[in-house]
Design a protein around this motif. Structure first.
Motif, PDB file in Angstrom:
ATOM      1  N   ALA A 318     -68.068 -16.443  -2.947  1.00 14.31           N
ATOM      2  CA  ALA A 318     -67.394 -17.269  -3.836  1.00 14.31           C
ATOM      3  C   ALA A 318     -67.073 -16.261  -5.129  1.00 14.31           C
ATOM      4  O   ALA A 318     -66.227 -16.645  -6.135  1.00 14.31           O
ATOM      5  CB  ALA A 318     -68.020 -18.403  -4.442  1.00 14.31           C
ATOM      6  N   TYR A 319     -67.793 -15.257  -5.159  1.00  8.31           N
ATOM      7  CA  TYR A 319     -67.558 -14.460  -6.338  1.00  8.31           C
ATOM      8  C   TYR A 319     -67.527 -12.859  -6.211  1.00  8.31           C
ATOM      9  O   TYR A 319     -66.765 -12.365  -7.198  1.00  8.31           O
ATOM     10  CB  TYR A 319     -69.143 -14.399  -7.025  1.00  8.31           C
ATOM     11  N   VAL A 320     -67.685 -12.508  -5.057  1.00  7.15           N
ATOM     12  CA  VAL A 320     -67.501 -10.793  -4.874  1.00  7.15           C
ATOM     13  C   VAL A 320     -66.285 -10.721  -4.065  1.00  7.15           C
ATOM     14  O   VAL A 320     -66.125 -11.215  -3.148  1.00  7.15           O
ATOM     15  CB  VAL A 320     -68.817 -10.248  -4.084  1.00  7.15           C
ATOM     16  N   ALA A 321     -65.539  -9.696  -4.606  1.00  6.43           N
ATOM     17  CA  ALA A 321     -64.262  -9.340  -4.108  1.00  6.43           C
ATOM     18  C   ALA A 321     -64.309  -8.741  -2.772  1.00  6.43           C
ATOM     19  O   ALA A 321     -65.323  -8.135  -2.514  1.00  6.43           O
ATOM     20  CB  ALA A 321     -63.415  -8.365  -5.199  1.00  6.43           C
ATOM     21  N   LYS A 322     -63.258  -8.827  -1.916  1.00  8.05           N
ATOM     22  CA  LYS A 322     -63.375  -8.222  -0.470  1.00  8.05           C
ATOM     23  C   LYS A 322     -63.274  -6.708  -0.524  1.00  8.05           C
ATOM     24  O   LYS A 322     -62.379  -6.152  -1.173  1.00  8.05           O
ATOM     25  CB  LYS A 322     -62.113  -8.973   0.250  1.00  8.05           C
ATOM     26  N   PRO A 323     -64.215  -6.338  -0.261  1.00 10.62           N
ATOM     27  CA  PRO A 323     -64.160  -4.692   0.049  1.00 10.62           C
ATOM     28  C   PRO A 323     -62.958  -4.223   0.709  1.00 10.62           C
ATOM     29  O   PRO A 323     -62.583  -4.889   1.741  1.00 10.62           O
ATOM     30  CB  PRO A 323     -65.314  -4.104   0.531  1.00 10.62           C
ATOM     31  N   TRP A 324     -62.301  -3.006   0.476  1.00 12.82           N
ATOM     32  CA  TRP A 324     -61.400  -2.692   1.314  1.00 12.82           C
ATOM     33  C   TRP A 324     -61.592  -2.227   2.725  1.00 12.82           C
ATOM     34  O   TRP A 324     -60.454  -2.397   3.725  1.00 12.82           O
ATOM     35  CB  TRP A 324     -60.806  -1.133   0.525  1.00 12.82           C
ATOM     36  N   PHE A 325     -62.834  -2.249   3.154  1.00  8.87           N
ATOM     37  CA  PHE A 325     -62.931  -1.841   4.771  1.00  8.87           C
ATOM     38  C   PHE A 325     -63.208  -3.095   5.300  1.00  8.87           C
ATOM     39  O   PHE A 325     -63.246  -3.237   6.692  1.00  8.87           O
ATOM     40  CB  PHE A 325     -64.386  -1.016   4.880  1.00  8.87           C
ATOM     41  N   GLN A 326     -63.108  -4.270   4.921  1.00  9.92           N
ATOM     42  CA  GLN A 326     -63.150  -5.624   5.496  1.00  9.92           C
ATOM     43  C   GLN A 326     -61.556  -6.144   5.693  1.00  9.92           C
ATOM     44  O   GLN A 326     -61.067  -6.246   4.706  1.00  9.92           O
ATOM     45  CB  GLN A 326     -64.156  -6.628   4.920  1.00  9.92           C
ATOM     46  N   HIS A 327     -61.399  -6.312   6.934  1.00  9.31           N
ATOM     47  CA  HIS A 327     -59.796  -6.926   7.160  1.00  9.31           C
ATOM     48  C   HIS A 327     -59.907  -8.244   7.849  1.00  9.31           C
ATOM     49  O   HIS A 327     -58.850  -8.493   8.382  1.00  9.31           O
ATOM     50  CB  HIS A 327     -58.998  -5.723   8.018  1.00  9.31           C
ATOM     51  N   ASP A 328     -60.979  -8.821   7.902  1.00  7.33           N
ATOM     52  CA  ASP A 328     -60.976 -10.225   8.373  1.00  7.33           C
ATOM     53  C   ASP A 328     -60.089 -11.205   7.693  1.00  7.33           C
ATOM     54  O   ASP A 328     -60.128 -11.331   6.306  1.00  7.33           O
ATOM     55  CB  ASP A 328     -62.436 -10.833   8.654  1.00  7.33           C
ATOM     56  N   GLY A 329     -59.184 -12.176   8.281  1.00  5.65           N
ATOM     57  CA  GLY A 329     -58.451 -12.763   7.602  1.00  5.65           C
ATOM     58  C   GLY A 329     -58.460 -14.043   7.043  1.00  5.65           C
ATOM     59  O   GLY A 329     -57.909 -14.773   6.280  1.00  5.65           O
ATOM     60  N   HIS A 330     -59.538 -14.850   7.279  1.00  5.64           N
ATOM     61  CA  HIS A 330     -59.980 -16.040   6.957  1.00  5.64           C
ATOM     62  C   HIS A 330     -60.780 -16.089   5.912  1.00  5.64           C
ATOM     63  O   HIS A 330     -61.139 -17.277   5.410  1.00  5.64           O
ATOM     64  CB  HIS A 330     -60.649 -16.966   8.089  1.00  5.64           C
ATOM     65  N   GLY A 416     -64.413 -23.042  15.566  1.00  6.78           N
ATOM     66  CA  GLY A 416     -64.162 -21.983  16.700  1.00  6.78           C
ATOM     67  C   GLY A 416     -63.928 -20.518  15.956  1.00  6.78           C
ATOM     68  O   GLY A 416     -63.709 -19.694  16.866  1.00  6.78           O
ATOM     69  N   ASP A 417     -63.903 -20.617  14.671  1.00  4.62           N
ATOM     70  CA  ASP A 417     -63.480 -19.216  13.794  1.00  4.62           C
ATOM     71  C   ASP A 417     -64.683 -18.063  14.130  1.00  4.62           C
ATOM     72  O   ASP A 417     -65.786 -18.461  14.488  1.00  4.62           O
ATOM     73  CB  ASP A 417     -63.279 -19.827  12.398  1.00  4.62           C
ATOM     74  N   TYR A 418     -64.276 -16.821  13.691  1.00  6.31           N
ATOM     75  CA  TYR A 418     -64.866 -15.676  13.794  1.00  6.31           C
ATOM     76  C   TYR A 418     -66.248 -15.863  12.697  1.00  6.31           C
ATOM     77  O   TYR A 418     -67.308 -15.396  12.891  1.00  6.31           O
ATOM     78  CB  TYR A 418     -64.142 -14.598  13.617  1.00  6.31           C
ATOM     79  N   TYR A 426     -65.121  -7.747  15.175  1.00  4.62           N
ATOM     80  CA  TYR A 426     -65.890  -8.366  14.181  1.00  4.62           C
ATOM     81  C   TYR A 426     -66.069  -9.679  13.921  1.00  4.62           C
ATOM     82  O   TYR A 426     -65.246 -10.406  14.152  1.00  4.62           O
ATOM     83  CB  TYR A 426     -65.184  -7.848  12.690  1.00  4.62           C
ATOM     84  N   ASP A 427     -67.341 -10.189  13.779  1.00  6.20           N
ATOM     85  CA  ASP A 427     -67.492 -11.557  13.378  1.00  6.20           C
ATOM     86  C   ASP A 427     -68.716 -11.591  12.530  1.00  6.20           C
ATOM     87  O   ASP A 427     -69.603 -10.677  12.161  1.00  6.20           O
ATOM     88  CB  ASP A 427     -67.832 -12.421  14.631  1.00  6.20           C
ATOM     89  N   PRO A 429     -71.352 -13.566  11.753  1.00  9.19           N
ATOM     90  CA  PRO A 429     -72.997 -13.671  12.068  1.00  9.19           C
ATOM     91  C   PRO A 429     -73.408 -12.175  12.460  1.00  9.19           C
ATOM     92  O   PRO A 429     -74.521 -11.957  12.283  1.00  9.19           O
ATOM     93  CB  PRO A 429     -73.030 -14.904  13.128  1.00  9.19           C
ATOM     94  N   SER A 430     -72.670 -11.426  13.199  1.00 11.75           N
ATOM     95  CA  SER A 430     -73.159 -10.344  13.739  1.00 11.75           C
ATOM     96  C   SER A 430     -72.573  -9.331  13.280  1.00 11.75           C
ATOM     97  O   SER A 430     -73.072  -7.890  13.492  1.00 11.75           O
ATOM     98  CB  SER A 430     -73.181 -10.080  15.254  1.00 11.75           C
ATOM     99  N   GLY A 431     -71.624  -9.267  12.320  1.00 12.38           N
ATOM    100  CA  GLY A 431     -70.851  -8.033  11.775  1.00 12.38           C
ATOM    101  C   GLY A 431     -70.112  -7.320  12.796  1.00 12.38           C
ATOM    102  O   GLY A 431     -69.516  -7.971  13.769  1.00 12.38           O
ATOM    103  N   ILE A 432     -70.237  -5.970  12.726  1.00 11.02           N
ATOM    104  CA  ILE A 432     -69.302  -5.184  13.863  1.00 11.02           C
ATOM    105  C   ILE A 432     -70.259  -5.377  15.136  1.00 11.02           C
ATOM    106  O   ILE A 432     -69.754  -4.844  16.030  1.00 11.02           O
ATOM    107  CB  ILE A 432     -69.159  -3.921  13.420  1.00 11.02           C
ATOM    108  N   GLY A 433     -71.302  -5.624  14.930  1.00 12.27           N
ATOM    109  CA  GLY A 433     -72.315  -5.430  16.371  1.00 12.27           C
ATOM    110  C   GLY A 433     -73.756  -4.947  16.088  1.00 12.27           C
ATOM    111  O   GLY A 433     -74.373  -4.967  14.784  1.00 12.27           O
ATOM    112  N   THR A 434     -74.470  -4.660  16.998  1.00 15.69           N
ATOM    113  CA  THR A 434     -75.701  -4.079  16.705  1.00 15.69           C
ATOM    114  C   THR A 434     -75.780  -2.549  17.025  1.00 15.69           C
ATOM    115  O   THR A 434     -74.723  -2.021  18.089  1.00 15.69           O
ATOM    116  CB  THR A 434     -76.734  -4.772  17.567  1.00 15.69           C
TER     117      THR A 434
END
Length: 443
Positions: A318-330, A416-418, A426-427, A429-434
């Motif tokens: 609710a406070y931190v701007a989206k960093p440029w490297f994240q492209h998730d849409g919701h 049912g969203d990511y 990308y999702d 809970p797990s980010g880009i993966g392990t």
């Protein structure tokens, strides 16, 4: 500043200190410098806490730390406290507690009972971690003292045949939030167990790294930020933070300590599923680590499978701007998490702690989980890669070919969203993966 005498202690659950005889013997030997290079002969073959019939799931779990007061953080360790796990842990504790001195050098006696939970060898195999020689300093920031930290670390590393890491050799160091050896803050059972978990997971991720334990006066955001500054000042290039609280404007006042250059902060994403984003994991400059359920699977090419752990923290800031490297849409703001590793207590990790238990159990071997396990494990991996001063989240998002994609599982309700489901790519809970080896950290 909070009262330094009671960091996070739950007033209604005060317990007496009960230590098994064996762990006292080990602690005395280590403190005396006798156990310089201990080794334990374990039966061959790992223990899978999910497949072992003596540890049948679902198990009863409990948080090590109580819900914090306003302005404080909460440690995120989760323990298995069901009767079958307790019996298996008690049996391993009795075996591991025996010690003897041989030719002036101490060695732990052979153990007939394997500790329950995934050990260092299991985790290193699951994430394909190569042998390495990195001597990077990885710090663990905690609230309160971990009284038997060095002795318990010696038991863990001996059990899983990791090289010794002692204060005498300069490998291990424990200081207060100002960087001094004394006075150390008062200990709390939950936070102390958290500290043991963190130290042992860092050791698993990087067996050759130096380890710095920085103990905050209390669980306040102010004290933990000061401890983080001290870790950087004392030469840590990676620091693990297995704590958090709901993102809020007050906590964000202390963000500078986690944003400073020259050291990567690796932070647990939280243990409460899809909810309010957790601080300090929500800061875009930190590596926020979510959680998975890890299981052996002989039919899988990797030999293991993972899905999203139901408790893995995820959220939209609710406070931190989206960093440029994240492209998730919701999520228009910063999304948590970035990366993940094992965190489900049902498929938990083995941890040794001989001090007072925060659960209704004797101290010794535990099966623990929570993103308190995944964050320090990943911090150790960054230390092993030797990239703590140069790694940025953006690097990892460009190296997804070096991760295990986590598909399946959910940590909440989001249509049912990511943001709350393990989906291809990308999702939250797990980010880009392990991690699949260390190349996600090095390219």
């Amino acid at each position: 500043m909070k009262n330094v005498s009671s960091p996070g202690r739950r007033p209604s659950r005060t317990r007496s200190v009960v230590r098994p005889l064996g762990s006292l013997v080990v602690g005395v030997l280590v403190a005396a410098g006798v156990v310089a290079g201990p080794s334990v002969a374990l039966p061959s073959g790992p223990v899978d806490p999910a497949a072992d019939p003596s540890l049948s799931a679902p198990a009863v779990t409990e948080s090590a730390c109580a819900r914090p007061t306003s302005g404080d953080a909460r440690c995120l360790a989760e323990g298995r406290v069901d009767s079958t796990t307790r019996r298996a842990a008690a049996s391993a504790t009795r075996s591991a507690g025996l010690a003897r001195a041989t030719s002036g050098l101490g060695t732990l006696a052979a153990t007939a009972t394997k500790p329950p939970g995934y050990g260092a060898g299991d985790l290193r195999a699951a994430y394909r971690l190569p042998a390495g020689t990195s001597r990077a300093t990885v710090a663990v920031v905690i609230a309160g003292d971990v009284p038997t930290a060095e002795a318990d670390l010696a038991v863990y590393r001996a059990t899983y045949k990791l090289p010794a890491c002692t204060s005498a050799s300069g490998c291990f160091r424990k200081v207060n939030q100002r960087g001094a050896k004394a006075p150390l803050p008062q200990a709390d059972p939950g936070w102390a167990l958290e500290g043991s978990l963190d130290l042992q997971m860092v050791s698993t991720g990087c067996p050759t790294c130096r380890i710095l334990l920085v103990e905050g006066d209390d669980p306040s955001f102010e004290a933990l930020a000061a401890a983080t500054d001290t870790a950087r000042r004392l030469g840590a290039t990676v620091t693990s933070h297995s704590y958090g609280a709901d993102e809020n404007a007050f906590a964000l006042q202390f963000s500078r300590s986690y944003r400073a250059s020259g050291m990567l902060n690796v932070v647990s994403s939280g243990d409460f599923g899809f909810t309010i984003a957790s601080y300090p994991a929500v800061l875009s400059q930190v590596l926020a680590v979510g959680g998975t359920s890890l299981r052996r699977n002989a039919t899988a090419a990797r030999g293991w499978t993972e899905k999203v752990w139901s408790g893995a923290g995820s959220g939209c800031s609710a406070y931190v701007a989206k960093p440029w490297f994240q492209h998730d849409g919701h999520c228009a703001m910063r999304t948590v998490a970035d990366l993940s590793a094992v965190a489900d207590p049902q498929t938990g990790v083995a941890v040794y702690d001989s001090w007072e238990s925060p659960f209704s159990t004797e101290p010794g071997w535990y099966v623990l989980g929570g993103t308190s396990a995944s964050a320090p494990l990943v911090a150790g991996m960054v230390g092993a890669a030797g990239t703590g001063t140069t790694f940025r989240n953006a690097n990892a998002y460009q190296r997804t070919r070096f991760v295990n994609d986590v598909v399946g599982g959910t940590n909440g309700v989001c249509g049912g969203d990511y943001l709350c489901r393990g989906l291809a790519g990308y999702d939250a809970p797990s980010g880009i993966g392990t991690p699949n080896g260390l190349r996600v950290f090095t390219g």
